[in-house]
Scaffold this motif. Sequence first.
Motif, PDB file in Angstrom:
ATOM      1  N   GLU A 154       0.824  -1.214   0.000  1.00 49.86           N
ATOM      2  CA  GLU A 154       0.000   0.000   0.000  1.00 49.86           C
ATOM      3  C   GLU A 154       0.859   1.265   0.000  1.00 49.86           C
ATOM      4  O   GLU A 154       0.466   2.278  -0.572  1.00 49.86           O
ATOM      5  N   ALA A 155       2.036   1.191   0.641  1.00 47.42           N
ATOM      6  CA  ALA A 155       2.935   2.356   0.608  1.00 47.42           C
ATOM      7  C   ALA A 155       3.348   2.634  -0.833  1.00 47.42           C
ATOM      8  O   ALA A 155       3.372   3.786  -1.282  1.00 47.42           O
ATOM      9  N   LEU A 156       3.641   1.572  -1.576  1.00 46.14           N
ATOM     10  CA  LEU A 156       4.046   1.746  -2.979  1.00 46.14           C
ATOM     11  C   LEU A 156       2.874   2.239  -3.831  1.00 46.14           C
ATOM     12  O   LEU A 156       3.041   3.123  -4.676  1.00 46.14           O
ATOM     13  N   LEU A 157       1.673   1.691  -3.589  1.00 43.75           N
ATOM     14  CA  LEU A 157       0.499   2.157  -4.336  1.00 43.75           C
ATOM     15  C   LEU A 157       0.283   3.651  -4.081  1.00 43.75           C
ATOM     16  O   LEU A 157      -0.016   4.415  -5.005  1.00 43.75           O
ATOM     17  N   SER A 158       0.458   4.064  -2.816  1.00 45.02           N
ATOM     18  CA  SER A 158       0.261   5.479  -2.461  1.00 45.02           C
ATOM     19  C   SER A 158       1.269   6.382  -3.152  1.00 45.02           C
ATOM     20  O   SER A 158       1.045   7.581  -3.280  1.00 45.02           O
ATOM     21  N   LEU A 159       2.386   5.802  -3.546  1.00 49.00           N
ATOM     22  CA  LEU A 159       3.400   6.603  -4.261  1.00 49.00           C
ATOM     23  C   LEU A 159       3.185   6.535  -5.773  1.00 49.00           C
ATOM     24  O   LEU A 159       4.055   6.902  -6.553  1.00 49.00           O
ATOM     25  N   GLY A 160       2.033   6.008  -6.179  1.00 53.14           N
ATOM     26  CA  GLY A 160       1.691   5.985  -7.609  1.00 53.14           C
ATOM     27  C   GLY A 160       2.194   4.762  -8.356  1.00 53.14           C
ATOM     28  O   GLY A 160       2.213   4.768  -9.585  1.00 53.14           O
ATOM     29  N   ALA A 161       2.595   3.726  -7.614  1.00 54.56           N
ATOM     30  CA  ALA A 161       3.080   2.507  -8.290  1.00 54.56           C
ATOM     31  C   ALA A 161       1.918   1.776  -8.953  1.00 54.56           C
ATOM     32  O   ALA A 161       0.779   1.838  -8.472  1.00 54.56           O
TER      33      ALA A 161
ATOM     34  N   LEU B  56      -7.137   3.550  -1.559  1.00 58.76           N
ATOM     35  CA  LEU B  56      -6.645   2.303  -0.975  1.00 58.76           C
ATOM     36  C   LEU B  56      -7.814   1.498  -0.431  1.00 58.76           C
ATOM     37  O   LEU B  56      -7.658   0.356  -0.015  1.00 58.76           O
ATOM     38  N   GLU B  77      -3.252   4.993 -10.734  1.00 56.23           N
ATOM     39  CA  GLU B  77      -1.886   5.477 -10.471  1.00 56.23           C
ATOM     40  C   GLU B  77      -1.820   7.000 -10.542  1.00 56.23           C
ATOM     41  O   GLU B  77      -1.178   7.644  -9.717  1.00 56.23           O
ATOM     42  N   ARG B  80      -3.425   8.493  -7.463  1.00 58.83           N
ATOM     43  CA  ARG B  80      -2.595   8.393  -6.253  1.00 58.83           C
ATOM     44  C   ARG B  80      -1.361   9.282  -6.319  1.00 58.83           C
ATOM     45  O   ARG B  80      -0.804   9.647  -5.283  1.00 58.83           O
ATOM     46  N   MET B  81      -0.927   9.603  -7.540  1.00 57.76           N
ATOM     47  CA  MET B  81       0.206  10.529  -7.657  1.00 57.76           C
ATOM     48  C   MET B  81      -0.249  11.957  -7.387  1.00 57.76           C
ATOM     49  O   MET B  81       0.541  12.798  -6.981  1.00 57.76           O
ATOM     50  N   SER B  84      -1.922  11.748  -2.496  1.00 59.78           N
ATOM     51  CA  SER B  84      -1.158  10.626  -1.935  1.00 59.78           C
ATOM     52  C   SER B  84      -1.372  10.473  -0.433  1.00 59.78           C
ATOM     53  O   SER B  84      -1.352  11.448   0.313  1.00 59.78           O
ATOM     54  N   LEU B 107      10.118   4.546  -9.633  1.00 60.01           N
ATOM     55  CA  LEU B 107       8.785   4.110 -10.083  1.00 60.01           C
ATOM     56  C   LEU B 107       8.327   4.860 -11.323  1.00 60.01           C
ATOM     57  O   LEU B 107       7.720   4.293 -12.223  1.00 60.01           O
ATOM     58  N   HIS B 108       8.602   6.165 -11.339  1.00 58.73           N
ATOM     59  CA  HIS B 108       8.053   6.998 -12.417  1.00 58.73           C
ATOM     60  C   HIS B 108       9.102   7.421 -13.443  1.00 58.73           C
ATOM     61  O   HIS B 108       8.824   8.271 -14.285  1.00 58.73           O
ATOM     62  N   LEU B 154       7.276  12.891  -4.065  1.00 57.49           N
ATOM     63  CA  LEU B 154       6.352  12.576  -5.152  1.00 57.49           C
ATOM     64  C   LEU B 154       5.713  13.862  -5.679  1.00 57.49           C
ATOM     65  O   LEU B 154       5.250  13.906  -6.814  1.00 57.49           O
TER      66      LEU B 154
END
Lengths: 250, 253
Positions: A154-161, B56, B77, B80-81, B84, B107-108, B154
């Motif tokens: 979830e931490a990664l999802l929150s960072l837009g992963a 989430l 995505e 969430r970007m 956040s 990631l980006h 981010l």
Amino acid sequence: MTYSSFSLWFAFAFVLIALLLSVWQKLGLEKEIAIGTIRSTVQLLVIGYVLQFVFHSNSTWFIVILIVMMVTVAAKNAASRGAQLPGIFWRIAFSLLITEIITMGLLVTFKLITPTPQYLIPMSGMIIGSSMVVCGLYLNHMNRETESARGEIEALLSLGATPRQAIQGVLKRAVKASMIPTFDTMKTIGLVQLPGMMTGMIVAGASPIEAVRYQILIMLTFSSSAAISAVLISLVSYRLWFTREAFLRS
Amino acid sequence: MKPQLEIENLGKQHATLADAWLFRHFSASVTEPEIVGILGKSGQGKSTLLRILGRLDKASQGSIRLQNKDLSLWEPEAWRMTMSYVAQQPVMLPGTVGDNLRITSVLHQRPFDEKLAKDYMEQLALEHLDWDKSAAKLSGGEKQRLALIRSLLLRPQVLLLDEVTSSLDMISKQAAERLLIDLHTRAGTTLLWITHDLEEARTACNRIWFMANGQLEEDSPSQSFFRSPHSAAARDFLNHPTSSAMAATEVQA
């Protein structure tokens, strides 16, 4: 040494020992022992007659039908560990089928086995069976890991992963863990256990060297089939741990 | 000005209790960059609200629009970007401090702004940390600050902060508050900030969303909320010995 069908009945004395021990120790396993004994005996007798029929018919279609049946039963068995994942059965069936096609394709292409039912069916059974175990282990690990690493995902999802990026670490760990038992078995085979196929061949009168040669072939085949099935199932199934809206399933 | 964030009739049912709502009929909007303090007793659904806004968790009813576009029209995505969520319990990603700082650029696939990362580390008194140190070995407070910096890098337009200063000592907490307020002033970042620290809410937030009785009980400017709360539940909450003690302790400190 050979024995008649009549003398096989005496083998049930072993079951009797298990039953008596269960009754004496009040384990309550009598029903399990009885069902297990009847099922295994009937299943093996049926498959014995089916194989005899297929071997004699020498028909490609019967071989294909048998392999499809093996894949279906194996996929259903492995999928029971991921009942909460919609569509997992088809993904496992796909992975097992591709693993079977690649592995058997290579065995036949390199002339390591003769493409006759006597070789194709038992070898397929062993490959599909071992890949089924790999897929089952993979599902177990994924279920456990996605729960324990929920915070990380979830931490990664929150960072837009993307779901793939978020679950990559967990996926890697699950693929690795599902393959390790195959390689551990390879390390101790012959020292700790004598595998069933090799033992069977020796008991049936083949020379130990001949039996070992086939067992080496099988073990090497298992290494690639474990890798192929683990990687394939991970590629086609990781999205199932997320909902359509990319939430991690609870 | 068009609303940046619109929440309409949002509701979330209890996972285990049928027909029971954690909260419902939640409607609010943010039209310009703001710092919104989300207050309420435990169990009112504040964290769930932020998790729903951070995609989430799924709402049981209602709609959310961000930049005039419904949630369903956004790629998860991209959403969430833009908005956040930063969790109360900081989770370190496997690897080093540096790996955690670089994660958004990895990631980006965008260049890593080392200068900005160092600046944030300094502002939150983490400049002494070795970037090659395993992130798992940091203390709780260090992890919470590092998780916050990871999200700041981010550069989202809206930050959903779930008690992100709760495990910090007073100096680190004030540094984090300063950094967040500065970010809001400088970059126009909207902060939706759950806190149980009334003094923090009073000094940092422009506006308060007060949740009680399974709904958004009050949506007022911060000053007005603390001076003359409209609802009985808010008055009770502010006069509650625990809340008052909490606020008094913070003021003395």
